[in-house]
Design a protein around this motif. Structure first.
Motif, PDB file in Angstrom:
ATOM      1  N   LYS A  41       0.829  -1.207   0.000  1.00 13.40           N
ATOM      2  CA  LYS A  41       0.000   0.000   0.000  1.00 13.40           C
ATOM      3  C   LYS A  41       0.869   1.265   0.000  1.00 13.40           C
ATOM      4  N   CYS A  42       2.028   1.206   0.611  1.00 11.53           N
ATOM      5  CA  CYS A  42       2.885   2.382   0.761  1.00 11.53           C
ATOM      6  C   CYS A  42       4.135   2.299  -0.097  1.00 11.53           C
ATOM      7  N   LYS A  43       4.127   1.472  -1.142  1.00 18.20           N
ATOM      8  CA  LYS A  43       5.346   1.224  -1.920  1.00 18.20           C
ATOM      9  C   LYS A  43       5.893   2.469  -2.601  1.00 18.20           C
ATOM     10  N   TYR A  44       5.023   3.397  -3.012  1.00 18.76           N
ATOM     11  CA  TYR A  44       5.520   4.558  -3.735  1.00 18.76           C
ATOM     12  C   TYR A  44       6.268   5.535  -2.818  1.00 18.76           C
ATOM     13  N   LEU A  45       6.153   5.368  -1.494  1.00 20.36           N
ATOM     14  CA  LEU A  45       6.893   6.229  -0.572  1.00 20.36           C
ATOM     15  C   LEU A  45       8.362   5.837  -0.480  1.00 20.36           C
ATOM     16  N   GLY A  46       8.691   4.623  -0.917  1.00 18.91           N
ATOM     17  CA  GLY A  46      10.076   4.171  -0.927  1.00 18.91           C
ATOM     18  C   GLY A  46      10.652   3.893   0.450  1.00 18.91           C
TER      19      GLY A  46
END
Length: 100
Positions: A41-46
């Motif tokens: 769910k939070c993958k784009y935050l790196g």
């Protein structure tokens, strides 16, 4: 990863009955699925999974009473967050769990 003391602060549990062993393994798998879902769910935050958990731990909620007489309404209030914590709070829609 579940044995990481900082990530899951639970010591080893010794089970001797078949049902208890199955229940323990089930809970471990559910925990791993939850962590994987958070990471997805939070993958784009790196953020690494450990860093993600640290950021979520930094989000603090307080109970605030409205009146000073003891009979005021009690509300849940989110304390100040940094930018990453605010993005996580919004992304995971954590405000819906506060009862507002």
């Amino acid at each position: 990863m579940l044995n990481d003391v900082l990530l899951v602060p639970v010591g080893p549990i010794n089970h001797h009955k078949d049902f208890n062993i199955r229940a323990h393994i089930f809970l471990c798998i559910i925990g791993m699925i939850f962590y994987r879902y958070l990471a997805w769910k939070c993958k784009y935050l790196g953020l690494s999974l450990k860093r993600l958990v640290e950021e979520l731990e930094g989000i603090r909620v307080a109970l605030v009473q409205g009146k000073t007489g003891g009979k005021g309404k009690v509300d849940l209030v989110v304390e100040e967050m940094d930018a990453k914590q605010a993005r996580l709070f919004s992304l995971l829609d954590l405000g819906t769990f506060m009862g507002k």
